[in-house]
Motif scaffolding. Structure first.
Motif, PDB file in Angstrom:
ATOM      1  N   GLN A  36      -3.585  33.402  86.007  1.00 48.98           N
ATOM      2  CA  GLN A  36      -3.768  31.970  85.767  1.00 48.98           C
ATOM      3  C   GLN A  36      -5.178  31.633  85.282  1.00 48.98           C
ATOM      4  O   GLN A  36      -5.350  30.729  84.472  1.00 48.98           O
ATOM      5  CB  GLN A  36      -3.444  31.181  87.041  1.00 48.98           C
ATOM      6  CG  GLN A  36      -1.973  31.170  87.395  1.00 48.98           C
ATOM      7  CD  GLN A  36      -1.133  30.472  86.350  1.00 48.98           C
ATOM      8  OE1 GLN A  36      -1.570  29.529  85.705  1.00 48.98           O
ATOM      9  NE2 GLN A  36       0.081  30.939  86.165  1.00 48.98           N
ATOM     10  N   GLN A  40      -5.972  29.689  81.855  1.00 52.45           N
ATOM     11  CA  GLN A  40      -6.784  28.468  81.837  1.00 52.45           C
ATOM     12  C   GLN A  40      -7.947  28.586  80.865  1.00 52.45           C
ATOM     13  O   GLN A  40      -8.271  27.643  80.141  1.00 52.45           O
ATOM     14  CB  GLN A  40      -7.307  28.146  83.244  1.00 52.45           C
ATOM     15  CG  GLN A  40      -6.262  27.528  84.146  1.00 52.45           C
ATOM     16  CD  GLN A  40      -5.685  26.256  83.566  1.00 52.45           C
ATOM     17  OE1 GLN A  40      -4.506  26.226  83.225  1.00 52.45           O
ATOM     18  NE2 GLN A  40      -6.468  25.228  83.429  1.00 52.45           N
ATOM     19  N   LYS A  44      -8.585  26.224  77.637  1.00 48.65           N
ATOM     20  CA  LYS A  44      -9.844  25.501  77.421  1.00 48.65           C
ATOM     21  C   LYS A  44     -10.407  25.824  76.050  1.00 48.65           C
ATOM     22  O   LYS A  44     -10.900  24.941  75.343  1.00 48.65           O
ATOM     23  CB  LYS A  44     -10.861  25.857  78.503  1.00 48.65           C
ATOM     24  CG  LYS A  44     -10.605  25.174  79.808  1.00 48.65           C
ATOM     25  CD  LYS A  44     -11.684  25.500  80.823  1.00 48.65           C
ATOM     26  CE  LYS A  44     -11.377  24.836  82.141  1.00 48.65           C
ATOM     27  NZ  LYS A  44     -12.411  25.098  83.152  1.00 48.65           N
TER      28      LYS A  44
END
Length: 66
Positions: A36, A40, A44
């Protein structure tokens, strides 16, 4: 090479990286064990690229007096 051409080249390069990140994210999400934190980070990075692309697009559009 003029400024417009340079901006178009930069925009195309950012679009390509954005598409590559999409593929990477989809591949990672399809795996049984998903990191995860890595997903992420990629998301971003994708958002940063999108912001940069919007800035370049606004520089490429001529100013229109309303």
């Amino acid at each position: 090479m003029d400024d417009q051409e340079i901006l178009h080249n930069q925009l195309e390069r950012l679009n390509e990286e954005h598409r590559e990140l999409d593929v990477m994210i989809e591949k990672m999400l399809g795996e049984n064990i998903v990191n995860q934190i890595a997903v992420q980070r990629l998301k971003k990075r994708k958002l940063l690229l999108k912001d940069q692309m919007l800035k370049l697009k606004s520089r490429l559009l001529p100013d229109i007096i309303a």
